[in-house]
Design a protein around this motif. Structure first.
Motif, PDB file in Angstrom:
ATOM      1  N   ALA A 166       0.826  -1.205   0.000  1.00 59.87           N
ATOM      2  CA  ALA A 166       0.000   0.000   0.000  1.00 59.87           C
ATOM      3  C   ALA A 166       0.858   1.252   0.000  1.00 59.87           C
ATOM      4  O   ALA A 166       0.561   2.234  -0.700  1.00 59.87           O
ATOM      5  CB  ALA A 166      -0.937  -0.012   1.212  1.00 59.87           C
ATOM      6  N   LYS A 167       1.943   1.238   0.746  1.00 59.78           N
ATOM      7  CA  LYS A 167       2.847   2.388   0.785  1.00 59.78           C
ATOM      8  C   LYS A 167       3.464   2.640  -0.579  1.00 59.78           C
ATOM      9  O   LYS A 167       3.570   3.792  -1.029  1.00 59.78           O
ATOM     10  CB  LYS A 167       3.930   2.145   1.831  1.00 59.78           C
ATOM     11  CG  LYS A 167       4.909   3.286   2.000  1.00 59.78           C
ATOM     12  CD  LYS A 167       5.927   2.964   3.088  1.00 59.78           C
ATOM     13  CE  LYS A 167       6.928   4.090   3.265  1.00 59.78           C
ATOM     14  NZ  LYS A 167       7.941   3.757   4.320  1.00 59.78           N
ATOM     15  N   GLU A 168       3.883   1.580  -1.260  1.00 57.50           N
ATOM     16  CA  GLU A 168       4.540   1.716  -2.559  1.00 57.50           C
ATOM     17  C   GLU A 168       3.580   2.200  -3.638  1.00 57.50           C
ATOM     18  O   GLU A 168       3.966   2.985  -4.518  1.00 57.50           O
ATOM     19  CB  GLU A 168       5.141   0.372  -2.972  1.00 57.50           C
ATOM     20  CG  GLU A 168       5.717   0.319  -4.376  1.00 57.50           C
ATOM     21  CD  GLU A 168       6.904   1.251  -4.561  1.00 57.50           C
ATOM     22  OE1 GLU A 168       7.166   1.646  -5.714  1.00 57.50           O
ATOM     23  OE2 GLU A 168       7.577   1.591  -3.560  1.00 57.50           O
ATOM     24  N   PHE A 169       2.322   1.770  -3.574  1.00 63.67           N
ATOM     25  CA  PHE A 169       1.383   2.093  -4.643  1.00 63.67           C
ATOM     26  C   PHE A 169       0.442   3.239  -4.288  1.00 63.67           C
ATOM     27  O   PHE A 169      -0.565   3.447  -4.964  1.00 63.67           O
ATOM     28  CB  PHE A 169       0.584   0.849  -5.032  1.00 63.67           C
ATOM     29  CG  PHE A 169       1.397  -0.167  -5.778  1.00 63.67           C
ATOM     30  CD1 PHE A 169       1.595  -0.053  -7.142  1.00 63.67           C
ATOM     31  CD2 PHE A 169       1.999  -1.226  -5.105  1.00 63.67           C
ATOM     32  CE1 PHE A 169       2.363  -0.985  -7.827  1.00 63.67           C
ATOM     33  CE2 PHE A 169       2.764  -2.157  -5.782  1.00 63.67           C
ATOM     34  CZ  PHE A 169       2.950  -2.036  -7.149  1.00 63.67           C
ATOM     35  N   GLY A 170       0.767   3.987  -3.234  1.00 64.36           N
ATOM     36  CA  GLY A 170       0.040   5.216  -2.968  1.00 64.36           C
ATOM     37  C   GLY A 170      -1.186   5.087  -2.106  1.00 64.36           C
ATOM     38  O   GLY A 170      -2.012   6.015  -2.077  1.00 64.36           O
ATOM     39  N   GLY A 171      -1.340   3.978  -1.389  1.00 69.98           N
ATOM     40  CA  GLY A 171      -2.460   3.820  -0.478  1.00 69.98           C
ATOM     41  C   GLY A 171      -2.054   4.079   0.960  1.00 69.98           C
ATOM     42  O   GLY A 171      -0.921   4.470   1.248  1.00 69.98           O
ATOM     43  N   THR A 172      -2.981   3.876   1.878  1.00 64.73           N
ATOM     44  CA  THR A 172      -2.702   4.010   3.307  1.00 64.73           C
ATOM     45  C   THR A 172      -2.085   2.706   3.805  1.00 64.73           C
ATOM     46  O   THR A 172      -2.743   1.659   3.739  1.00 64.73           O
ATOM     47  CB  THR A 172      -3.988   4.317   4.093  1.00 64.73           C
ATOM     48  OG1 THR A 172      -4.570   5.523   3.588  1.00 64.73           O
ATOM     49  CG2 THR A 172      -3.693   4.475   5.576  1.00 64.73           C
ATOM     50  N   PRO A 173      -0.837   2.724   4.276  1.00 62.45           N
ATOM     51  CA  PRO A 173      -0.147   1.469   4.616  1.00 62.45           C
ATOM     52  C   PRO A 173      -0.907   0.587   5.591  1.00 62.45           C
ATOM     53  O   PRO A 173      -0.970  -0.634   5.412  1.00 62.45           O
ATOM     54  CB  PRO A 173       1.176   1.954   5.206  1.00 62.45           C
ATOM     55  CG  PRO A 173       1.428   3.267   4.545  1.00 62.45           C
ATOM     56  CD  PRO A 173       0.077   3.881   4.398  1.00 62.45           C
ATOM     57  N   VAL A 174      -1.506   1.173   6.634  1.00 61.32           N
ATOM     58  CA  VAL A 174      -2.166   0.339   7.639  1.00 61.32           C
ATOM     59  C   VAL A 174      -3.397  -0.348   7.050  1.00 61.32           C
ATOM     60  O   VAL A 174      -3.751  -1.465   7.459  1.00 61.32           O
ATOM     61  CB  VAL A 174      -2.536   1.179   8.884  1.00 61.32           C
ATOM     62  CG1 VAL A 174      -3.672   2.144   8.581  1.00 61.32           C
ATOM     63  CG2 VAL A 174      -2.883   0.276  10.058  1.00 61.32           C
ATOM     64  N   LEU A 175      -4.057   0.269   6.077  1.00 61.56           N
ATOM     65  CA  LEU A 175      -5.203  -0.385   5.430  1.00 61.56           C
ATOM     66  C   LEU A 175      -4.735  -1.552   4.558  1.00 61.56           C
ATOM     67  O   LEU A 175      -5.384  -2.595   4.501  1.00 61.56           O
ATOM     68  CB  LEU A 175      -5.991   0.620   4.599  1.00 61.56           C
ATOM     69  CG  LEU A 175      -6.719   1.720   5.390  1.00 61.56           C
ATOM     70  CD1 LEU A 175      -7.433   2.677   4.434  1.00 61.56           C
ATOM     71  CD2 LEU A 175      -7.706   1.100   6.372  1.00 61.56           C
ATOM     72  N   GLY A 176      -3.592  -1.374   3.880  1.00 62.90           N
ATOM     73  CA  GLY A 176      -3.033  -2.497   3.129  1.00 62.90           C
ATOM     74  C   GLY A 176      -2.684  -3.661   4.035  1.00 62.90           C
ATOM     75  O   GLY A 176      -2.943  -4.824   3.710  1.00 62.90           O
ATOM     76  N   GLY A 177      -2.097  -3.344   5.196  1.00 64.60           N
ATOM     77  CA  GLY A 177      -1.784  -4.400   6.156  1.00 64.60           C
ATOM     78  C   GLY A 177      -3.022  -5.068   6.704  1.00 64.60           C
ATOM     79  O   GLY A 177      -3.050  -6.288   6.923  1.00 64.60           O
ATOM     80  N   ALA A 178      -4.094  -4.275   6.921  1.00 61.50           N
ATOM     81  CA  ALA A 178      -5.327  -4.841   7.458  1.00 61.50           C
ATOM     82  C   ALA A 178      -5.961  -5.830   6.490  1.00 61.50           C
ATOM     83  O   ALA A 178      -6.441  -6.903   6.890  1.00 61.50           O
ATOM     84  CB  ALA A 178      -6.307  -3.711   7.789  1.00 61.50           C
ATOM     85  N   VAL A 179      -5.964  -5.481   5.213  1.00 64.06           N
ATOM     86  CA  VAL A 179      -6.540  -6.393   4.212  1.00 64.06           C
ATOM     87  C   VAL A 179      -5.664  -7.636   4.055  1.00 64.06           C
ATOM     88  O   VAL A 179      -6.163  -8.764   3.986  1.00 64.06           O
ATOM     89  CB  VAL A 179      -6.705  -5.666   2.865  1.00 64.06           C
ATOM     90  CG1 VAL A 179      -7.150  -6.636   1.786  1.00 64.06           C
ATOM     91  CG2 VAL A 179      -7.707  -4.535   3.000  1.00 64.06           C
ATOM     92  N   ALA A 180      -4.347  -7.452   4.008  1.00 69.01           N
ATOM     93  CA  ALA A 180      -3.451  -8.602   3.863  1.00 69.01           C
ATOM     94  C   ALA A 180      -3.515  -9.520   5.065  1.00 69.01           C
ATOM     95  O   ALA A 180      -3.261 -10.735   4.943  1.00 69.01           O
ATOM     96  CB  ALA A 180      -2.021  -8.110   3.650  1.00 69.01           C
ATOM     97  N   ALA A 181      -3.855  -8.987   6.246  1.00 72.56           N
ATOM     98  CA  ALA A 181      -3.956  -9.818   7.443  1.00 72.56           C
ATOM     99  C   ALA A 181      -5.019 -10.900   7.308  1.00 72.56           C
ATOM    100  O   ALA A 181      -4.966 -11.930   7.992  1.00 72.56           O
ATOM    101  CB  ALA A 181      -4.254  -8.942   8.660  1.00 72.56           C
TER     102      ALA A 181
END
Length: 473
Positions: free
Chosen positions: A185-200
């Motif tokens: 998410a950080k690399e592609f311009g999203g909110t990192p914690v939301l990317g982590g939440a979905v990947a979890a």
């Protein structure tokens, strides 16, 4: 340069267009990685000529400046500090100066640089590498601890401590999907914690109660590939929401939809698809080594140095991580590590051949320890690549070492690594396989020796340096 990273940082920044031209500063084990607002403002020749700079890889709007292990951390910190301190006060003036330089060089030059260095394939590989490179230190540390834990279990040492050691070593790998999602998410311009939440979702134990395609899901199904895809989808959903949800509701609806929609798609599609891809990768790797191990090792060991030279080798990390998640080790890394052995052998041959070139012999002596530990850039950019032919013969040494290890894989003796990053001698604590630790280490050592010897002999026979000048009379 080791004693004065600040002056090196100043010299580097001066040659890349100033602090205001730098939009991000990161590093890996050997390279300072700068993302630039205007790549055309870089003085490539002056940058390469800096003392201590072993090479420069141009990759679209970024520059990878090879400094070597130990040095790169200090210089990166100094660069980041100067960018932060000077960028705010000098930003407008330097930006205008960079713009004027770019205009004077012409839009055609910028377009040419973009066309040559920002192809979709190279850009995709670079961005995938940016997701996984920050994870390498944890992968190394946890891999070494896992190896120590296995050694203690096999030897019957410290039985009270081994469960704790195993927990410390395994926790990161159990949750690596979350870190992959955060970085994606950080690399592609999203909110990192939301990317982590979905990947979890991929590693959450409760997914075992979910049925998809007629079967219950398994926690971790799809591994890092599923996490990468889930987080990337989350960034797309988040960006879509940001442009359409009213401002008053954005703080509530956007995070909810960003987690909900990709989360459901992950459960009912991505985990299954990524799991199938991951299984195919494992099956293909096992088949490749079991049936064509020597040939596969020859090709992989021979081509890895060019990948390192181009900075594309980090894009293989998802494959390694997938194999480690599936099998407990990656069988590809020991084959690729043979490239470093060929490089060491070639450098030793150059050292013997060039008895009168004190400068180059000094470079080789200083770079060999890193080369023996698997860090190849100092020898690549400082020795073999500038000389030309030794780079090719180094690849031949890597091919021979890879063929050696691959041949034993055809016999059923797999050699793998429990973590990503180290190679050369540094890989010994991380070795694993389907045979005894002693046999696994012996096969790997045999591959290294084969790479050293072949790289040395091929270089010694093929490299003919110019004769030393006659002394003045």
């Amino acid at each position: 340069m080791r004693n004065d990273p600040a002056s090196t940082a100043t010299a580097v920044l001066t040659r890349v267009g100033g602090p205001a031209n730098v939009t991000s500063v990161t590093h890996c084990m050997t390279r300072l990685r700068l993302t630039l607002a205007d790549p055309a403002a870089v003085d490539e020749e002056a940058l390469r000529a800096l003392p201590g700079v072993l090479g420069v890889v141009a990759d679209g709007d970024s520059r990878q400046i090879v400094l070597g292990p130990g040095v790169v951390e200090a210089v990166t910190a100094a660069v980041a500090q100067q960018v932060g301190e000077q960028g705010a006060s000098r930003g407008a003036a330097v930006a205008r100066q960079a713009g004027e330089q770019a205009a004077s060089r012409g839009a055609r030059l910028k377009e040419d640089l973009r066309r040559r260095n920002s192809t979709p394939f190279k850009t995709a590989l670079r961005r995938i590498a940016n997701v996984f490179v920050p994870l390498i230190p944890a992968l190394i540390g946890c891999g070494i601890l896992a190896g120590l834990g296995g050694l203690f279990v096999n030897a019957g040492w410290l039985p009270a401590l081994t469960p704790a050691l195993s927990a410390v070593a395994s926790a990161f790998m159990a949750l690596i999907a979350v870190f992959v999602g955060h970085n994606t998410a950080k690399e592609f311009g999203g909110t990192p914690v939301l990317g982590g939440a979905v990947a979890a979702v991929v590693v959450y134990p409760g997914v075992a109660k979910v049925t998809a395609f007629g079967a219950h899901l398994a926690p971790g199904q799809g591994g890092v590939l599923g996490a990468l895809a889930a987080a990337f989808l989350a960034t797309r959903v988040e960006k879509w929401c940001r442009g359409r949800v009213p401002g008053a509701l954005d703080v509530l609806l956007t995070p909810t939809l960003t987690v909900l929609v990709p989360g459901l798609v992950t459960l009912y599609g991505l985990m299954y698809a990524a799991g199938a891809v991951a299984t195919a990768i494992g099956t293909a790797a096992n088949w490749l080594l079991a049936t064509t191990g020597a040939v596969a090792g020859l090709v992989l060991g021979g081509l890895f140095l060019p990948l390192v030279m181009l900075g594309l080798h980090q894009a293989l990390i998802p494959l390694h991580a997938t194999l480690i998640d599936q099998q407990g080790y990656t069988v590809l890394l020991p084959l690729l590590a043979m490239a470093g052995a060929g490089q060491v052998g070639a450098a030793l041959a150059v050292y013997v051949r060039l008895r009168h070139d004190l400068s180059l012999r000094t470079t080789i002596r200083s770079a060999l320890p890193a080369g023996l530990l698997g860090v190849g850039e100092p020898l690549i950019y400082g020795v073999s690549l500038p000389l030309g032919r030794p780079f090719v013969t180094a690849c031949a040494g890597g091919a021979a070492g890879g063929a050696f290890v691959g041949f034993f894989a055809m016999l059923g003796d797999k050699v793998g690594a429990t973590a990503i990053g180290p190679s050369g001698w540094a890989l010994f604590p991380l070795l694993a396989g389907n045979r005894s630790p002693a046999l696994t280490a012996a096969i790997y050592a045999g591959g290294l020796l084969t790479g050293y010897l072949t790289g040395f002999l091929a270089t010694y026979l093929a490299f003919r340096p110019a004769p030393a000048p006659a002394p003045a009379t």
